[in-house]
Design an enzyme around this catalytic site. Structure first.
Site, PDB file in Angstrom:
ATOM      1  N   LYS A   8       8.558   6.364  -5.696  1.00 35.49           N
ATOM      2  CA  LYS A   8       8.794   7.644  -5.824  1.00 35.49           C
ATOM      3  C   LYS A   8      10.713   8.129  -5.554  1.00 35.49           C
ATOM      4  CE  LYS A   8       6.294  10.860  -2.178  1.00 35.49           C
ATOM      5  NZ  LYS A   8       4.889  11.008  -0.940  1.00 35.49           N
TER       6      LYS A   8
ATOM      7  N   LYS B 173      13.446  -2.388   7.557  1.00 32.83           N
ATOM      8  CA  LYS B 173      14.895  -2.181   5.951  1.00 32.83           C
ATOM      9  C   LYS B 173      16.189  -1.615   6.507  1.00 32.83           C
ATOM     10  CE  LYS B 173      11.101   1.080   3.651  1.00 32.83           C
ATOM     11  NZ  LYS B 173      11.623   2.390   2.788  1.00 32.83           N
TER      12      LYS B 173
ATOM     13  N   GLY C  76       2.474   7.807  -0.925  1.00 37.60           N
ATOM     14  CA  GLY C  76       2.085   6.310  -2.109  1.00 37.60           C
ATOM     15  C   GLY C  76       0.572   6.618  -2.137  1.00 37.60           C
ATOM     16  N   ARG C  77       0.281   5.304  -0.750  1.00 36.20           N
ATOM     17  CA  ARG C  77      -1.203   4.867  -0.643  1.00 36.20           C
ATOM     18  C   ARG C  77      -2.461   5.458  -1.367  1.00 36.20           C
ATOM     19  NH1 ARG C  77       1.547   5.697   3.643  1.00 36.20           N
ATOM     20  NH2 ARG C  77       0.474   7.074   5.594  1.00 36.20           N
TER      21      ARG C  77
ATOM     22  N   HIS D 136     -17.983 -20.185   2.804  1.00 41.88           N
ATOM     23  CA  HIS D 136     -17.555 -21.385   3.221  1.00 41.88           C
ATOM     24  C   HIS D 136     -16.056 -21.693   3.638  1.00 41.88           C
ATOM     25  CE1 HIS D 136     -20.855 -23.248   0.705  1.00 41.88           C
ATOM     26  NE2 HIS D 136     -21.130 -22.237   0.280  1.00 41.88           N
TER      27      HIS D 136
ATOM     28  N   GLU E  62      -2.007   1.348   7.801  1.00 44.59           N
ATOM     29  CA  GLU E  62      -0.504   2.051   7.176  1.00 44.59           C
ATOM     30  C   GLU E  62      -0.212   4.018   7.593  1.00 44.59           C
ATOM     31  OE1 GLU E  62       2.595   1.013   4.088  1.00 44.59           O
ATOM     32  OE2 GLU E  62       2.284   2.685   3.450  1.00 44.59           O
TER      33      GLU E  62
ATOM     34  N   GLU F  17      12.699  -3.682  -3.141  1.00 43.34           N
ATOM     35  CA  GLU F  17      12.343  -4.468  -4.037  1.00 43.34           C
ATOM     36  C   GLU F  17      12.112  -4.288  -5.924  1.00 43.34           C
ATOM     37  OE1 GLU F  17      11.789  -3.425  -1.039  1.00 43.34           O
ATOM     38  OE2 GLU F  17      10.374  -5.545   0.134  1.00 43.34           O
TER      39      GLU F  17
END
Lengths: 545, 545
Positions: free
Chosen positions: B204, B510, B265-266, B382, B351, B210
């Site tokens: 955005k 951050k 964003g999500r 399992h 979030e 990253e």
């Protein structure tokens, strides 16, 4: 007497009440030696638990609890080969699988000849395969290996294979299939050449439903593609404690590798269950991994509790779960190669200690294993870390990272590590009102805007975490790492008083599934089932037809 | 007044006390219509929540709580484009991204022209790429697309791409890179041809650490391989609300796709953030996905609470979290193609609602978002299901499955579904002492053996779960599914009184990372840092040097 009625437990409780919610800020401010005294090292591993909400005094009290629970006795009983897995009448000897030499556990009952012979057979086969001298259809060398197994026969080798992918064979493909869902196996088969593919069928009983479905599908696929010329001996190996069943399935007797009833599935990575891993990384690296685990075994048996990594890690978990009220434990690897590590630990911890009955059969009135969950840390920062920082829940975190990268790109590794260290620091220390205010005042906001934003930007901190930092993901360090967690689970099981080595909780679902399966095809057979299952089956049949 | 002080909350509490731990066995026995009244359908989706620990009376009381919390008002405020994301001063209009037509939210403030224009530009570009008419180096057609993004710019398209992989383009490779760790990107680059690779940089702000690290590494790789002949316009597209920054980076202006500040964003999968997904599955399937979500939006706005899927799902979560004391929620897909679904939901839920301050800034004294975790169900059986069955913790589970398989293998799908149904039944109904005894008596054991084994083989049951069964993983059903969970989160946020659309909790880490990074290189810069971080940095520097 249950452990919660012990003086040791009461002492911790009293300490906990006095300790209350003392903030990590204060703990750090109050003790300049804190980090030194709450850090342990082992070979290539640094374990910093200074950001756990405890002090050396807490640790001492917890060590007393471990003594009260006779952890050393249990440890020695395990290493002596006693049948401490009482409900199944079995010894617990996965440590044998990483020993260099015998006799072990003792000269009367020595499992080492079998262990070493199997290890050697595995190495011969793995080397032959890696050298292109293992032949499939019409003498073509095997190029792809597919491990078919589920749970312990999948997660361990798959996780370690990913962790050591940088040293894996440059040409051979090694794949893992576990799920009953055709959506895992079918797309994989499309990428493989049946003439040069070998399947390893790993199942202790050779009856595991998922594994046998997938093994049968693999055999059908080979038959469909290779026809009458199929020689199944060229395309199958097996790992099982029931070799006859594997041979009957069509595996050549000399490619059936044994596993023994004294190895639990979730502790079996070190055995022939690790064959696919050994094929990927080679017998030498596999052996280094065993040596790393063996060193951890030795440390675990000999180091005093307060300096003993598995014991300390276990005690921290007990403190967080039973005294601070945490119900989960997040595992956050800062290394893409460890992406299956949280899933592996989910099994190791939750299948071992997700129990509420004591080893003697009494119902327990205290919490045992927390929910273990997690994701790659750097990705998690952009996903669920919001909750860790401001969700108001206590979530102890295990940060796991390696200093060196197996895939270095300029500057990436340093930035990755600084994120890892920053997150644990931010979780521990937070940002208080005064700090937020000072920071907001620099952003040229109005007093009203500052007042509105302030509460949303406070970080309470005091979220406990440990950081496990390895120099690199070398086979030895990884072996130590897994053995560390195995023994942690053992110590917790001993303190909680449960049998960490059975898993009766997996039985009922299997039994119910065998009643439901025929009812998928035949509505009449659904009638004895519960109303919800009937409804789900009705929807299913309507949709299939 | 906080919601916990409301009469509606008190009424649920009273009901909860009367209800106590009534066992699901009794609830089923007491009401032959239970499954019918606690099942909802929507298009291709069946939602059976009869194995939750509640009755229609509970649901009625919970619906009253939703009314008390003015959920409908909040919904209409969202759909009307009000700035309900107060702390960031933003509207919340992801629903616009899946609308067929405007005006929306209204004719004065109509975002639809931009939305539709962008959708059309995406479709033109995606079709060109899919048809081999998008050219890289020296006119060679693009064969691989790498989406570079993290969090919301990664999880949504990646998860949906996996879910719909059976209809994805047969030749084009679509890949996702998110992690700062070089161990994700470096091995991928080794498999790609720089001449025919296109990177989509999705951020955005176009400053996400990253993403910019990975984008720069991608550009360096292209330069190193294509040298002076590199025309970066042929190898980059971007998704950003800061188009100038993307152009400056080297993206051609007509390949910068916008995103707006009213999309979190999500919640952005439906926007240009879904470009890589659209390239994989084609504009037509992408549009079907949007239509499925749009139908869910309409259902959410219009259906009465008791028959409204997102509302009911939200209320069940509130009941489990705030009244039954669950602190986690397990998501268990029985479909390999949904393997990223738990990670996607982790972000969406944790979030959005992992907060402990109200929208107005007051500290909350009740629990909000639980820990969302999970794995593929069949594998989980399992691994960690032991704890679900016998761990003594309440862990509400969402079982998610599709009746039809996109990768059918003979018999696999029926067996998979019977496992899915069996696990929820076993969790709900358990196996009591009498049943265990009867079963043990058939195994020809001695009375002592029976007495010893009995407690280990009892299943308490009463573990709550819902089952969400889809006819297939078609794009429309998947669109509905994700919109369903989005609105569930919204309803829970409204009831808990929090802002589900900001994420201040990601900021501190951050900020701290930016202080730590230079200290990786320079020990002097570590001195102001906390003692634990200093210790970790010392180990790091020693190991790097």
């Amino acid at each position: 007497m249950t452990i919660t009625a012990s003086p040791a437990w009461a002492a911790i409780n009293a300490h906990r009440q006095a300790f209350a919610n003392t903030h990590l800020r204060d703990l750090f401010a109050g003790d300049p030696k804190r980090v030194e005294s709450l850090t342990l090292t082992f070979d290539d591993i640094l374990y910093d638990f200074s950001k756990q909400r405890l002090t050396t005094e807490t640790l001492g009290l917890l060590a007393a609890l471990a003594r009260e629970a006779r952890v050393s006795d249990w440890t020695e009983r395990m290493f002596a080969g006693e049948r401490i897995n009482i409900s199944e009448g079995r010894s617990v000897l996965h440590a044998a699988l990483r020993r260099s030499a015998g006799p072990f556990p003792n000269s009367q009952f020595d499992v080492m000849p079998d262990v070493i012979a199997t290890r050697q057979r595995m190495a011969v086969f793995a080397d032959r395969l890696r050298d292109g001298k293992c032949f499939g259809h019409k003498g073509m060398p095997i190029r792809d290996v597919v491990n078919i197994g589920i749970g312990g026969s999948d997660l361990g080798p798959k996780m370690m294979g990913q962790a050591m992918r940088s040293i894996s064979h440059p040409v051979l493909g090694v794949h893992y299939v576990s799920n009953l869902d055709g959506a895992q196996m079918a797309p994989l088969l499309q990428t493989l050449d049946p003439r040069t593919t070998l399947f390893i069928v790993a199942s202790k009983t050779f009856t595991t439903q998922e594994t046998m479905f997938n093994a049968n599908t693999a055999r059908d696929w080979l038959r469909a593609n290779l026809g009458d010329e199929l020689v199944s001996e060229n395309h199958f190996a097996a790992v099982s404690s029931k070799p006859e069943r594997a041979v009957e399935f069509g595996v050549s007797r000399d490619l059936v590798f044994p596993i023994w009833d004294w190895v639990g599935g979730r502790y079996s990575l070190w055995s022939a269950v690790g064959l696919a891993l050994m094929i990927a990384i080679g017998p030498h690296a596999f052996d280094e991994m065993l040596r790393g685990a063996e060193r951890m075994d030795e440390h675990f048996r000999t180091a005093p509790f307060e300096r003993n990594l598995p014991v300390v890690m276990a005690l921290i978990g007990i403190w967080n779960t039973n005294f601070l009220g945490a119900s989960t434990n997040a595992v956050l690897p800062y290394n893409e190669s460890l992406k299956y590590f949280p899933s592996f630990l989910q099994q190791l911890e939750m299948e071992s200690n997700g129990k509420s009955v004591s080893i003697g059969g009494e119902a327990l009135d205290y919490s045992t294993c927390p929910i273990v969950w997690g994701e790659l840390g750097n990705n998690g920062q952009h996903a669920f870390f919001q909750l860790l920082h401001q969700g108001g829940r206590i979530v102890p975190c295990d940060f796991v990272a390696s200093v060196r990268s197996d895939y270095p790109l300029p500057k990436h590794q340093e930035a990755l590590l600084s994120n890892c260290f920053a997150q644990s620091a931010a979780l521990a220390f937070g940002r208080n009102e005064g700090e937020v205010r000072a920071s907001l005042e620099k952003e040229s906001l109005s007093p009203k805007e500052i007042a509105d934003l302030l509460p949303h930007r406070i970080f309470a901190g005091n979220q406990p975490s440990s950081t496990l930092l390895m120099t690199s993901l070398n086979p030895g360090a990884l072996g130590s790492l897994i053995a560390l967690y195995e023994h942690k689970v053992f110590v917790q099981g001993a303190i909680w008083g449960i049998n960490s080595f059975d898993q009766w909780g997996v039985e009922l679902g299997k039994a119910v599934a065998s009643l439901i399966l025929p009812a998928v095809y035949d509505a009449d057979l659904a009638k004895p089932l519960d109303a919800s299952t009937q409804g789900l089956l009705t929807f299913t049949r309507k949709c299939i037809s």
